[in-house]
Design a protein around this motif. Structure first.
Motif, short mmCIF file in Angstrom:
data_model
loop_
_atom_site.label_atom_id
_atom_site.label_comp_id
_atom_site.label_asym_id
_atom_site.label_seq_id
_atom_site.Cartn_x
_atom_site.Cartn_y
_atom_site.Cartn_z
N HIS A 108 0.81 -1.22 0.00
CA HIS A 108 0.00 0.00 0.00
C HIS A 108 0.85 1.27 0.00
O HIS A 108 0.33 2.35 -0.31
N LYS A 112 0.42 2.71 -4.12
CA LYS A 112 -0.62 3.51 -3.50
C LYS A 112 -1.72 3.92 -4.48
O LYS A 112 -2.89 4.00 -4.09
N GLU A 113 -1.37 4.16 -5.73
CA GLU A 113 -2.40 4.54 -6.70
C GLU A 113 -3.32 3.37 -7.02
O GLU A 113 -4.54 3.52 -7.11
N PHE A 116 -5.51 2.91 -4.05
CA PHE A 116 -6.53 3.97 -4.00
C PHE A 116 -7.70 3.62 -4.92
O PHE A 116 -8.87 3.74 -4.52
N THR A 120 -11.59 2.98 -3.88
CA THR A 120 -12.59 4.01 -4.19
C THR A 120 -13.46 3.69 -5.39
O THR A 120 -14.56 4.24 -5.51
N THR A 171 -7.03 -2.59 7.85
CA THR A 171 -7.38 -1.17 7.73
C THR A 171 -6.17 -0.29 8.03
O THR A 171 -5.94 0.73 7.36
N THR A 174 -3.98 -0.59 4.80
CA THR A 174 -4.54 0.04 3.60
C THR A 174 -4.50 1.56 3.72
O THR A 174 -4.38 2.27 2.72
N GLY A 175 -4.56 2.07 4.96
CA GLY A 175 -4.51 3.51 5.15
C GLY A 175 -3.19 4.13 4.73
O GLY A 175 -3.12 5.33 4.45
N SER A 177 -1.76 3.93 1.98
CA SER A 177 -1.87 4.44 0.61
C SER A 177 -2.40 5.87 0.57
O SER A 177 -2.22 6.58 -0.42
N GLN A 178 -3.05 6.31 1.64
CA GLN A 178 -3.65 7.64 1.65
C GLN A 178 -2.66 8.74 2.03
O GLN A 178 -2.90 9.91 1.74
N TRP A 179 -1.58 8.36 2.72
CA TRP A 179 -0.68 9.42 3.19
C TRP A 179 0.79 9.18 2.90
O TRP A 179 1.60 10.11 3.05
#
Length: 205
Positions: A108, A112-113, A116, A120, A171, A174-175, A177-179
């Motif tokens: 992740h 990351k893309e 994501f 989403t 969780t 996977t988070g 990938s957001q930051w």
């Protein structure tokens, strides 16, 4: 099940140097991330790939076929890496947990893309593709659940609800990938090592 071209036991699951996505799909990933699936037209995808719309259709029948190919690739790559990490751990239950969480965190961070989009754009998949993606996601989750169940049964872990604990760990990973920022103070490897330690604390209550 692992990829036909590279058995899990021989795959270097920590190596993310090579991007196996074909250039057209790699460009599509970047375009979907920038504009969203519904905000991206087939014409936009073709222009981003320096192709004509008919040229794009030569490779993929539709925009839906492109997002499906991307999502399928993401889940297959994560599964093969997770399978390889499990094979490396062997029968050592502590290592099974550590390497699995390390694998999730690394994926992740480095993909990351892809992660994501997988998170989403599930809503954008048509029913058959959505069901297949959910089944692949559930299979991925079951791998960690089984590690936790086995470890608990053997007294290596203290986990009242393996499924709940697995979802908390997933969780957490996977988070990333957001930051995650490759230019940030911590490398992907350092973050993965820390997260493996956090997972160990969850099962050592």
């Amino acid at each position: 099940m692992t990829g036909d071209d590279e058995p899990a036991t021989r795959m270097n699951w920590r190596d993310f140097e090579k991007d196996p996505l074909p250039p057209l799909l790699r460009t599509a990933v970047q375009t979907f991330v920038a504009h969203g699936y519904h905000g991206t037209s087939t014409r936009t995808l073709a222009a981003a790939a320096n192709m004509s719309v008919p040229g794009l259709y030569h490779h993929f029948a539709s925009k839906q076929a492109i997002i499906v190919a991307i999502m399928d690739h993401a889940m297959d790559d994560l599964w093969r890496r997770s399978d390889a990490a499990l094979a490396e751990a062997g029968s050592d239950l502590d290592q099974q947990l550590r390497l699995h969480v390390e694998c999730l965190a690394l994926f992740h961070a480095h993909r990351k893309e892809l992660a994501f989009l997988a998170a989403t754009e599930l809503r954008s998949l048509e029913p058959v593709a959505r069901a297949r993606h959910i089944a692949a996601r559930d299979r991925q989750e079951r791998m960690l659940v089984e590690i936790l169940r086995t470890g608990t049964a053997h007294g290596a872990f203290v986990v009242a609800d393996p499924r709940q604990a697995a979802r908390a760990m997933i969780t957490m990973c996977t988070g990333v990938s957001q930051w995650f920022d490759a230019a940030g103070p911590l490398s992907a490897a350092q973050i993965a090592e820390d997260y493996a330690g956090y997972a160990e604390r969850i099962v050592r209550r």
